[in-house]
Design a protein around this motif. Structure first.
Motif, PDB file in Angstrom:
ATOM      1  N   SER A   1      40.803  69.080 -45.666  1.00  0.00           N
ATOM      2  CA  SER A   1      40.117  67.787 -45.724  1.00  0.00           C
ATOM      3  C   SER A   1      40.610  66.826 -44.642  1.00  0.00           C
ATOM      4  CB  SER A   1      40.301  67.150 -47.110  1.00  0.00           C
ATOM      5  OG  SER A   1      39.618  67.901 -48.098  1.00  0.00           O
TER       6      SER A   1
ATOM      7  N   LYS B   1      35.462  67.241 -50.702  1.00  0.00           N
ATOM      8  CA  LYS B   1      34.456  67.347 -51.760  1.00  0.00           C
ATOM      9  C   LYS B   1      34.482  66.166 -52.719  1.00  0.00           C
ATOM     10  CE  LYS B   1      35.054  70.766 -54.619  1.00  0.00           C
ATOM     11  NZ  LYS B   1      35.398  72.085 -55.197  1.00  0.00           N
ATOM     12  N   TYR B   2      35.605  65.444 -52.782  1.00  0.00           N
ATOM     13  CA  TYR B   2      35.690  64.305 -53.700  1.00  0.00           C
ATOM     14  C   TYR B   2      35.472  62.970 -52.995  1.00  0.00           C
ATOM     15  CZ  TYR B   2      38.151  68.010 -56.204  1.00  0.00           C
ATOM     16  OH  TYR B   2      38.501  69.202 -56.772  1.00  0.00           O
TER      17      TYR B   2
ATOM     18  N   VAL C   1      33.020  74.543 -48.709  1.00  0.00           N
ATOM     19  CA  VAL C   1      32.615  73.778 -49.888  1.00  0.00           C
ATOM     20  C   VAL C   1      33.702  72.789 -50.301  1.00  0.00           C
ATOM     21  CG1 VAL C   1      32.261  74.032 -52.382  1.00  0.00           C
ATOM     22  CG2 VAL C   1      30.926  75.413 -50.792  1.00  0.00           C
ATOM     23  N   ASN C   2      34.948  73.096 -49.997  1.00  0.00           N
ATOM     24  CA  ASN C   2      36.060  72.257 -50.441  1.00  0.00           C
ATOM     25  C   ASN C   2      36.482  71.196 -49.427  1.00  0.00           C
ATOM     26  OD1 ASN C   2      37.486  73.109 -53.174  1.00  0.00           O
ATOM     27  ND2 ASN C   2      36.601  74.948 -52.249  1.00  0.00           N
ATOM     28  N   TYR C   3      35.724  71.040 -48.351  1.00  0.00           N
ATOM     29  CA  TYR C   3      36.042  69.995 -47.381  1.00  0.00           C
ATOM     30  C   TYR C   3      35.625  68.629 -47.919  1.00  0.00           C
ATOM     31  CZ  TYR C   3      35.867  67.059 -43.222  1.00  0.00           C
ATOM     32  OH  TYR C   3      36.043  66.030 -42.326  1.00  0.00           O
TER      33      TYR C   3
ATOM     34  N   ASN D   1      29.193  66.549 -49.304  1.00  0.00           N
ATOM     35  CA  ASN D   1      29.398  67.786 -48.545  1.00  0.00           C
ATOM     36  C   ASN D   1      28.102  68.590 -48.594  1.00  0.00           C
ATOM     37  OD1 ASN D   1      29.989  70.548 -47.926  1.00  0.00           O
ATOM     38  ND2 ASN D   1      32.146  70.196 -48.374  1.00  0.00           N
TER      39      ASN D   1
ATOM     40  N   GLU E   1      33.393  78.484 -57.444  1.00  0.00           N
ATOM     41  CA  GLU E   1      32.415  77.562 -56.860  1.00  0.00           C
ATOM     42  C   GLU E   1      30.992  78.012 -57.168  1.00  0.00           C
ATOM     43  OE1 GLU E   1      33.237  74.825 -55.896  1.00  0.00           O
ATOM     44  OE2 GLU E   1      35.279  74.910 -55.104  1.00  0.00           O
TER      45      GLU E   1
ATOM     46  N   GLN F   1      36.417  66.863 -60.990  1.00  0.00           N
ATOM     47  CA  GLN F   1      36.911  65.730 -60.203  1.00  0.00           C
ATOM     48  C   GLN F   1      37.922  64.881 -60.959  1.00  0.00           C
ATOM     49  OE1 GLN F   1      33.856  63.487 -58.314  1.00  0.00           O
ATOM     50  NE2 GLN F   1      35.246  61.965 -57.442  1.00  0.00           N
TER      51      GLN F   1
ATOM     52  N   ILE G   1      28.063  71.943 -50.439  1.00  0.00           N
ATOM     53  CA  ILE G   1      28.007  71.860 -51.903  1.00  0.00           C
ATOM     54  C   ILE G   1      26.567  71.695 -52.355  1.00  0.00           C
ATOM     55  CG2 ILE G   1      28.620  70.438 -53.900  1.00  0.00           C
ATOM     56  CD1 ILE G   1      31.261  69.809 -52.599  1.00  0.00           C
TER      57      ILE G   1
END
Length: 619
Positions: A175, A221-222, A217-219, A226, A304, A579, A229
């Motif tokens: 991230s 993501k919060y 997908v995890n870049y 993205n 995921e 999250q 996603i």
């Protein structure tokens, strides 16, 4: 004539003269590491460079040997090399493209080594310059997308995926990798899906593609929207989803196979003879030595898919032959076998095996069964950090499955019965169950078996409370579905509801067991009410063993006199939310996966001779 020996980019004559001679490509690298533009004196410098076989070791080593100040002095030449690499990706000559891809990988890795403690912005500036970064990355991503989607060399596709994985994992915390902003803008999502939906490409590159997708997908993501996603959540193409499921199933099956091989090896040698002589007193301790490195990368991909895409739930029940029981057909060896990437990649024979049609004589399986077997292995020993993370992620995946209405429908379907051989931890007070004695039951029974197995085998001083709570939550959610849909499951609950034994014995668990037993007031009321009635019925009618219909007759006749305590909200639960509760866990997990993927990247698998041979056959 003196023979020439090649070592570390140097050519050394074996004669009396000891003065080393450098390869031409190494000499050209040295020119790039000067402050002057190498093309001033040699106009064809860049054109000739990409015809030379890349010396990855020398190029990366040279970058790592320079300090930050020295590297900044040659920043313009590094930028120029990066831009010419991107231009070379559009060349028709495949050797130029291969050399450009390998050079880009070496550049990214080498610059990363000098920027470990700094932000991604420094890496962008060093590789391409802030002013040209947007255009460079646009051209790079478009070229990679074209190469991945085009018909042709599998070697080029393999190198493209390796470059992308190198790009994604250039920092431990993905991230913080600002380069990925350009990967978000210039999406390669469709190219990844094409690989997964096309069987030949999937067999060659499916593993790398799935791991790459899981990381993208995890870049952030919060923190932001993205696009990977969003796109993954709406995929509904059956071939693509099945392809992704097959790649995951193959990787997990390979792990299960490796574990089973090691287990059989332990049981057939000195270990087996020793336990026969001295009994099984130390079997639990010895069994802990049987371990295969876990594969969090492929498990993250499964999570995921299950969490984001409801259509993927159908893939869990998609039948295929039991992968451990089928024989891989002998076929032509791929011209350029690529080493899969990740924490513990599966062997190439599993990845490249042809998907077989179902055979009536072969035990059928599905992704869920394979996953349950994997879970039963990693959840045996949670003392190791990687296995603890894997075990926790397995339970999170099962939590998502237990909340899904469609998943519950096929889990409880009496017409979908399977024989699921879960791995059970060897313990002194029980023998290992024989595989042939396993009954065919609905899949929910295997899920409950897995939960009960963890609960009864992890009574330890360092109590894994978090994992215990997750197990109980999975059981609770399954029971809620059964109550809501009026499903009566034929399952032996005795192992799960045995806390009563501890509450009546003097010991350290007596108080806690008594509290739990007290909470089961309605269960005890039912037992205490009906047991005397059933015994009386049997005595009056001189029956030693009542049938199921006779027991139901007694229950119906005496149901009105049963008094139960009203419990509100037992069939309701808080739904899973990543999250709010799991963000810290996934950030740490993705960091670990990113580090492992970067460490296992192998760019030396493709020799120049193999590449030349492959490209000579391409029309």
């Amino acid at each position: 004539m003196a023979q020439v020996e090649k070592r570390g980019g140097l050519l050394r004559k074996s004669s009396a003269s000891k003065k080393p001679l450098k390869e031409k490509v190494v000499l050209m690298y040295d020119e790039i590491f000067m402050t002057e533009d190498p093309s001033k004196c040699s106009p064809r410098f860049w054109e000739e460079l990409f015809l030379m076989k890349v010396n990855l070791e020398y190029l990366e080593g040279k970058l790592e040997s320079l300090d930050g100040e020295e590297l900044m002095k040659i920043k313009d030449n590094i930028n120029c090399l990066f831009q010419h690499c991107i231009q070379a990706l559009g060349e028709e000559h495949p050797i130029r493209v291969v050399n450009a891809l390998q050079t880009l990988c070496a550049l990214i890795r080498g610059v990363h080594q000098k920027n470990k403690s700094t932000s991604g912005f420094d890496i962008i500036n060093m590789l391409m310059g802030f002013d040209k970064a947007e255009l460079c990355m646009k051209n790079l991503m478009e070229s990679l997308d074209s190469l991945l989607c085009a018909e042709g060399s599998e070697s080029l596709k393999s190198l493209c995926l390796k470059l992308l994985l190198c790009l994604v994992t250039v920092t431990d915390n993905i991230s913080q990798n600002t380069i990925l902003e350009y990967v978000m803008i210039n999406s390669i999502f469709e190219a990844i899906l094409q690989i997964l939906s096309h069987p030949p490409s999937r067999r060659e590159h499916g593993y790398d593609a799935v791991v790459l997708l899981a990381l993208l997908v995890n870049y952030r993501k919060y923190e932001s929207v993205n696009p990977y996603i969003v796109k993954l959540s709406i995929v509904d193409d059956e071939a693509t989803l099945n392809g992704m499921g097959l790649v995951i199933a193959q990787a997990l099956s390979e792990y299960n196979r490796q574990y089973k091989d090691k287990e059989e090896e332990h049981q057939s040698g000195f270990f087996s003879a020793l336990t026969n002589m001295v009994g099984s007193m130390f079997i639990a301790d010895a069994h802990e030595k049987i371990s295969v490195q876990t594969n969090e990368a492929i498990l993250l991909a499964l999570y995921e898919a299950v969490h984001l895409n409801r259509n993927f739930i159908t893939v869990l029940a998609q039948s295929h032959p039991e992968m451990g029981l089928v024989t891989t057909p002998v076929g032509p060896v791929p011209a350029t076998p690529a080493t899969p990437l990740g924490t513990t990649p599966p062997s190439s024979d599993v990845i490249s095996s042809v998907e077989l049609p179902l055979d009536a004589d072969v035990q059928t399986s599905n992704l869920l069964i394979t996953f349950l077997k994997y879970s039963s292995i990693v959840m045996q020993d949670t003392k190791d950090e990687h296995r603890l993370h894997s075990g926790k992620l397995c339970l999170i995946i099962l939590t998502c499955i237990a909340e899904d209405q469609y998943a519950n429908a096929f889990l409880h379907d009496d017409n979908m019965n399977f024989r699921v051989n879960l791995h059970r931890m060897p313990m002194r007070h029980r023998k290992k169950a024989a595989d042939k004695n396993l009954p065919c039951r609905p899949l929910v029974c295997a899920v409950l078996d897995l939960m009960v197995e963890f609960i009864v085998t992890h009574m330890m001083k360092e109590f894994p409370m978090d994992l215990y709570v997750r197990c109980i939550q999975v059981v609770h959610k399954l029971l809620c579905y059964q109550k809501k849909c009026r499903v009566r499951l034929h399952y032996t609950w005795r192992e799960l509801w045995s806390v009563l034994r501890l509450s009546t014995n003097a010991g350290q668990w007596k108080e806690a067991a008594s509290k739990v037993t007290h909470a089961l007031v309605n269960i005890r009321a039912i037992i205490n009410h009906f047991n005397p009635k059933i015994e009386s019925y049997a005595a009056v009618n001189h029956i030693s063993q009542l049938s199921e219909e006779q027991v139901l007759e007694v229950v119906r006749a005496n149901y009105d006199t049963l008094t139960l305590k009203l419990q509100d909200g037992l069939d309701q639960y808080e739904r899973y939310s990543e999250q709010h509760k799991e963000a810290a866990f996934f950030k740490e997990l993705v960091r670990s996966i990113s580090t492992n993927v970067r460490r296992n990247l192998a760019f030396h698998t493709l020799s120049q001779e193999v590449l030349l041979k492959e490209f000579s056959t391409i029309s």
